[in-house]
Design an enzyme around this catalytic site. Structure first.
Site, PDB file in Angstrom:
ATOM      1  N   ARG A  52       0.840  -1.205   0.000  1.00 18.75           N
ATOM      2  CA  ARG A  52       0.000   0.000   0.000  1.00 18.75           C
ATOM      3  C   ARG A  52       0.874   1.254   0.000  1.00 18.75           C
ATOM      4  O   ARG A  52       0.507   2.280  -0.561  1.00 18.75           O
ATOM      5  CB  ARG A  52      -0.958   0.013   1.195  1.00 18.75           C
ATOM      6  CG  ARG A  52      -2.055   1.059   1.038  1.00 18.75           C
ATOM      7  CD  ARG A  52      -3.042   1.076   2.200  1.00 18.75           C
ATOM      8  NE  ARG A  52      -2.379   1.421   3.423  1.00 18.75           N
ATOM      9  CZ  ARG A  52      -2.351   0.673   4.530  1.00 18.75           C
ATOM     10  NH1 ARG A  52      -2.992  -0.470   4.571  1.00 18.75           N
ATOM     11  NH2 ARG A  52      -1.679   1.058   5.593  1.00 18.75           N
ATOM     12  N   TYR A 104     -11.686  20.614 -14.569  1.00 21.35           N
ATOM     13  CA  TYR A 104     -12.242  19.258 -14.617  1.00 21.35           C
ATOM     14  C   TYR A 104     -13.389  19.135 -13.615  1.00 21.35           C
ATOM     15  O   TYR A 104     -13.231  19.420 -12.432  1.00 21.35           O
ATOM     16  CB  TYR A 104     -11.138  18.247 -14.312  1.00 21.35           C
ATOM     17  CG  TYR A 104     -11.633  16.824 -14.359  1.00 21.35           C
ATOM     18  CD1 TYR A 104     -11.995  16.239 -15.567  1.00 21.35           C
ATOM     19  CD2 TYR A 104     -11.760  16.079 -13.206  1.00 21.35           C
ATOM     20  CE1 TYR A 104     -12.466  14.944 -15.614  1.00 21.35           C
ATOM     21  CE2 TYR A 104     -12.225  14.777 -13.243  1.00 21.35           C
ATOM     22  CZ  TYR A 104     -12.578  14.220 -14.457  1.00 21.35           C
ATOM     23  OH  TYR A 104     -13.046  12.941 -14.482  1.00 21.35           O
ATOM     24  N   ASP A 177      -2.742  20.775 -13.163  1.00 18.35           N
ATOM     25  CA  ASP A 177      -3.324  19.613 -13.837  1.00 18.35           C
ATOM     26  C   ASP A 177      -2.940  19.743 -15.308  1.00 18.35           C
ATOM     27  O   ASP A 177      -3.504  20.555 -16.040  1.00 18.35           O
ATOM     28  CB  ASP A 177      -4.837  19.589 -13.649  1.00 18.35           C
ATOM     29  CG  ASP A 177      -5.501  18.375 -14.309  1.00 18.35           C
ATOM     30  OD1 ASP A 177      -4.873  17.754 -15.183  1.00 18.35           O
ATOM     31  OD2 ASP A 177      -6.659  18.076 -13.947  1.00 18.35           O
ATOM     32  N   LYS A 202      -5.553   9.085 -19.083  1.00 17.28           N
ATOM     33  CA  LYS A 202      -5.783   9.728 -20.377  1.00 17.28           C
ATOM     34  C   LYS A 202      -4.563   9.543 -21.289  1.00 17.28           C
ATOM     35  O   LYS A 202      -4.256   8.441 -21.644  1.00 17.28           O
ATOM     36  CB  LYS A 202      -6.144  11.194 -20.147  1.00 17.28           C
ATOM     37  CG  LYS A 202      -7.213  11.404 -19.039  1.00 17.28           C
ATOM     38  CD  LYS A 202      -8.574  10.858 -19.410  1.00 17.28           C
ATOM     39  CE  LYS A 202      -9.592  10.895 -18.278  1.00 17.28           C
ATOM     40  NZ  LYS A 202      -9.751  12.194 -17.609  1.00 17.28           N
TER      41      LYS A 202
END
Ligand SMILES: *Cc1c(COP(=O)(O)O)cnc(C)c1O
Length: 383
Positions: A52, A104, A177, A202
């Protein structure tokens, strides 16, 4: 690293040229172990304890992205949203953040509905206007300025260098971003940003077959350690197979993104003068908002994303999307296949998207076929 691999195209194509020492394999194995052996004296000299927190499956992909963005470290996350929200979660209740009005949609939703409940003071500004940022920033209180450029779904441009200078003078961090620009066209850290974020779902992966996010940092500072601790403790950890697929996808990043961008430029130019199109939103058009800044800030292209506003309003836009054959009617972006989406019906109330807007993610198909398909759909939709 092999010093002959210095150009970004070569870094991506060879994934830094790493070779597995034990097997001489030129592509890495997929490490799936969730746990790592402790030394006899109770230490963990390997640096690995539990998957993790960290996983050898991340090493090469993180190194490639850090190198392409000119950062000192990168951290993969389970999605773009997990990466973005980790940055805000590393702040403290009471901190003031500036975010763009056009950004976004899911992240804007989370900021307004959850980050605020948790005590962040989120202020939306016109991030395309440095004077508006200067007016809103509160020296000593504003901790973070969030930029998205080009910004969903209007593809407006923010001047990263100018905005970062304002933020730095006020003692605030800047995160960008850069999902749509990709490192192919823009390197925000070189322009003064502190952190770059990508929805690796993306363009970085590029094949619409995994969710992933990544952050890259300019400095390995306390803030970055907090971000990494959030990943380790909240568990928004990428899977090993996804990390491996992402590394494979990135090998063709430069070819894919340049091809999509060249086609987007052609599609934008074609429909900008089309009688059935009210407007084309694309930073590569000479009269677009922010074109001059984009020409400086984006090297070699303006990206594969554009929007068209269909003459005749919402019904005509939805009818156009209904009649395409080669374009796929679907959300998301940055894959090899071209996608078309009526954006305001996805975003709902408060969306900056006009109701006649169709968002286009340009893929790598034949550009003549893409133009012809959209053309016939517009004609049929207008009866
Ligand atoms: C898709 C996207 C995100 C979110 O990424 P997910 O992987 O879907 O969580 C964030 N920013 C931009 C610009 C995006 O396109």
């Amino acid at each position: 690293m092999d010093s002959s691999i210095s150009k970004p195209e070569s870094i991506a194509a060879q994934a830094l040229g790493w070779v597995d020492e034990r097997t001489r394999a030129t592509t890495p194995a997929i490490h799936v172990s969730t746990t790592f052996l402790r030394d006899e004296d109770n230490q963990y000299r390997s640096g690995r304890v539990y998957a993790r927190a960290d996983n050898p499956a991340f090493d090469q992909a993180q190194a490639v992205i850090a190198q392409l963005e000119n950062g000192v470290d990168a951290a993969l996350f389970a999605s773009g949203m997990a990466a973005a929200t980790a940055v805000f979660q590393a702040l403290a209740p009471g901190d003031h953040v500036l975010a763009p009005r056009v950004m976004y949609w899911s992240l804007r939703n989370w900021l307004m509905n959850f980050a605020t409940q948790w005590g962040l003071e989120v202020e939306l500004v016109d991030m395309t206007d440095p004077a508006a940022v200067q007016a809103a920033i509160r020296p000593g209180t504003t901790r973070l300025v969030w930029i998205e450029t080009p910004a969903n779904p209007l593809w407006t441009i923010t001047d990263i260098a100018a905005t970062a200078a304002i933020a730095r003078a006020a003692g605030a961090l800047v995160a960008v971003d850069s999902t749509v620009a990709t490192p192919v066209f823009t390197r925000p850290l070189d322009l003064g940003a502190d952190i770059v974020m990508h929805a690796a779902t993306k363009y970085l992966n590029g094949h619409s077959d995994l969710l992933a996010g990544v952050l890259v940092t300019r400095n390995n500072n306390d803030f970055w350690q907090r971000v990494k601790a959030i990943r380790a403790q909240l568990g928004a950890t990428l899977g090993s197979f996804e990390a491996w697929l992402l590394l494979r996808g990135m090998r063709t990043l430069y070819l894919r993104v340049r091809a999509a961008s060249a086609s987007a430029q052609q599609i934008a130019a074609h429909f900008a003068v089309h009688p059935l199109v009210r407007a084309v939103l694309y930073p590569g058009l000479p009269n677009a908002q922010g074109h001059a800044v984009a020409a400086r800030q984006m090297r070699g292209g303006y990206g594969g994303m554009l929007s068209i506003c269909v003459a005749g309003g919402e019904a005509a836009a939805i009818a156009t999307a209904a009649r395409v054959a080669l374009w796929k009617r679907a959300t998301s972006l940055g894959g090899t296949e071209s996608l078309i989406e009526h954006r305001s019906s996805v975003e709902g109330a408060g969306s900056p998207a006009p109701s006649d807007l169709l968002r286009l993610s340009v893929g790598i198909e034949d550009v003549g076929d893409l133009i012809a398909d959209l053309e016939q759909a517009l004609l049929k939709a207008h009866g």
